[in-house]
Write a protein that holds these residues in place. Structure first.
Motif, PDB file in Angstrom:
ATOM      1  N   LYS A 102     -44.851 -60.766  -8.615  1.00 45.31           N
ATOM      2  CA  LYS A 102     -43.463 -60.936  -9.050  1.00 45.31           C
ATOM      3  C   LYS A 102     -43.259 -60.433 -10.475  1.00 45.31           C
ATOM      4  O   LYS A 102     -42.288 -59.731 -10.764  1.00 45.31           O
ATOM      5  CB  LYS A 102     -43.060 -62.420  -8.954  1.00 45.31           C
ATOM      6  CG  LYS A 102     -41.674 -62.741  -9.478  1.00 45.31           C
ATOM      7  CD  LYS A 102     -40.581 -62.159  -8.633  1.00 45.31           C
ATOM      8  CE  LYS A 102     -39.228 -62.749  -9.057  1.00 45.31           C
ATOM      9  NZ  LYS A 102     -38.186 -61.751  -9.092  1.00 45.31           N
ATOM     10  N   VAL A 103     -44.187 -60.772 -11.365  1.00 50.11           N
ATOM     11  CA  VAL A 103     -44.075 -60.322 -12.758  1.00 50.11           C
ATOM     12  C   VAL A 103     -44.092 -58.796 -12.831  1.00 50.11           C
ATOM     13  O   VAL A 103     -43.310 -58.190 -13.567  1.00 50.11           O
ATOM     14  CB  VAL A 103     -45.200 -60.941 -13.628  1.00 50.11           C
ATOM     15  CG1 VAL A 103     -45.289 -60.278 -14.984  1.00 50.11           C
ATOM     16  CG2 VAL A 103     -44.977 -62.434 -13.789  1.00 50.11           C
ATOM     17  N   ASP A 106     -40.836 -57.364 -11.445  1.00 51.38           N
ATOM     18  CA  ASP A 106     -39.741 -57.613 -12.390  1.00 51.38           C
ATOM     19  C   ASP A 106     -39.710 -56.581 -13.521  1.00 51.38           C
ATOM     20  O   ASP A 106     -38.685 -56.426 -14.177  1.00 51.38           O
ATOM     21  CB  ASP A 106     -39.842 -59.012 -12.985  1.00 51.38           C
ATOM     22  CG  ASP A 106     -39.354 -60.091 -12.038  1.00 51.38           C
ATOM     23  OD1 ASP A 106     -38.751 -59.756 -10.992  1.00 51.38           O
ATOM     24  OD2 ASP A 106     -39.590 -61.285 -12.334  1.00 51.38           O
ATOM     25  N   ARG A 107     -40.807 -55.901 -13.758  1.00 55.77           N
ATOM     26  CA  ARG A 107     -40.850 -54.860 -14.794  1.00 55.77           C
ATOM     27  C   ARG A 107     -40.183 -53.564 -14.330  1.00 55.77           C
ATOM     28  O   ARG A 107     -39.905 -52.690 -15.146  1.00 55.77           O
ATOM     29  CB  ARG A 107     -42.295 -54.564 -15.213  1.00 55.77           C
ATOM     30  CG  ARG A 107     -43.099 -55.728 -15.739  1.00 55.77           C
ATOM     31  CD  ARG A 107     -42.927 -56.019 -17.218  1.00 55.77           C
ATOM     32  NE  ARG A 107     -43.167 -54.936 -18.107  1.00 55.77           N
ATOM     33  CZ  ARG A 107     -44.250 -54.761 -18.872  1.00 55.77           C
ATOM     34  NH1 ARG A 107     -45.226 -55.628 -18.832  1.00 55.77           N
ATOM     35  NH2 ARG A 107     -44.342 -53.746 -19.691  1.00 55.77           N
ATOM     36  N   VAL A 140     -36.974 -58.577  -2.296  1.00 53.17           N
ATOM     37  CA  VAL A 140     -37.177 -58.015  -3.640  1.00 53.17           C
ATOM     38  C   VAL A 140     -37.378 -56.503  -3.568  1.00 53.17           C
ATOM     39  O   VAL A 140     -36.914 -55.763  -4.434  1.00 53.17           O
ATOM     40  CB  VAL A 140     -38.320 -58.730  -4.408  1.00 53.17           C
ATOM     41  CG1 VAL A 140     -39.693 -58.365  -3.881  1.00 53.17           C
ATOM     42  CG2 VAL A 140     -38.240 -58.435  -5.904  1.00 53.17           C
TER      43      VAL A 140
END
Length: 188
Positions: A102-103, A106-107, A140
């Motif tokens: 997820k991190v 998210d970038r 996502v």
């Protein structure tokens, strides 16, 4: 981690053709092995020759939350954004994909996966989590602009001993969809 491939998507980074993104925090994980095998299986069906590029987030974890730039993270983001076909794999943690994945995702800026065929894959200990690939990981990837053929792969650990069979069944279903999107993107 070199960026390969010479084509460029208009206004975008070099395309890497076939990339496996591994969201397991452990190096040399079963998730990585499954992601690479899945990418190879789909790659054979769509005419990709050669092994996939691999972005293994276990090596990048400590750099994903640091405030300054990281060359490794930037190269990984470029490689993922430039993929024609992207296998996105994670173990199932708390009924969804890992926070590490997820991190990283998210970038990526909105629309970063436009023109990319993204194939979500979750390795899970309990088959009751099978919907997580569709309910958590697919959205996502769609939000990032990817084309996401149906179905994603929800792979229970109990199927790992017969991985080839599970991957064959899945690839038989999604490879024609992936190939059609790639042909459409190439204008043929």
């Amino acid at each position: 981690m070199p960026v390969t491939g010479g084509r460029r998507r208009p206004g975008g980074p070099p395309t890497g053709s076939l990339v496996a993104l591994v969201g397991n925090p452990r190096a040399d994980s079963r998730t990585r092995a499954v992601a690479v095998a899945a990418a190879e299986e789909v790659g054979r069906r769509i005419g990709h020759d050669g092994p996939p590029e691999v972005v293994d987030l276990s090596a990048l974890g400590p750099h994903l939350l640091t405030p300054g730039p990281s060359a490794g993270v930037e190269v990984a983001l470029e490689l993922v954004a430039g993929a024609d076909v992207l296998v996105v794999a994670s173990p199932t943690y708390k009924a969804t994909y890992t926070g590490l994945l997820k991190v990283f995702l998210d970038r990526l800026p909105g629309g970063a996966l436009a023109g990319t065929v993204a194939l979500p894959l979750l390795v899970m200990g309990d088959p009751r989590h099978a919907l997580a690939v569709e309910l958590h990981l697919r959205p996502v990837l769609v939000e990032l602009g990817a084309h996401v053929p149906t179905p994603g792969l929800a792979l229970p650990e109990s199927e790992l001993p017969d991985l080839g069979r599970a991957l064959t069944r899945w690839a038989d279903r999604i490879a024609p969809q992936a190939a059609a999107v790639i042909r459409e993107g190439a204008g043929t």
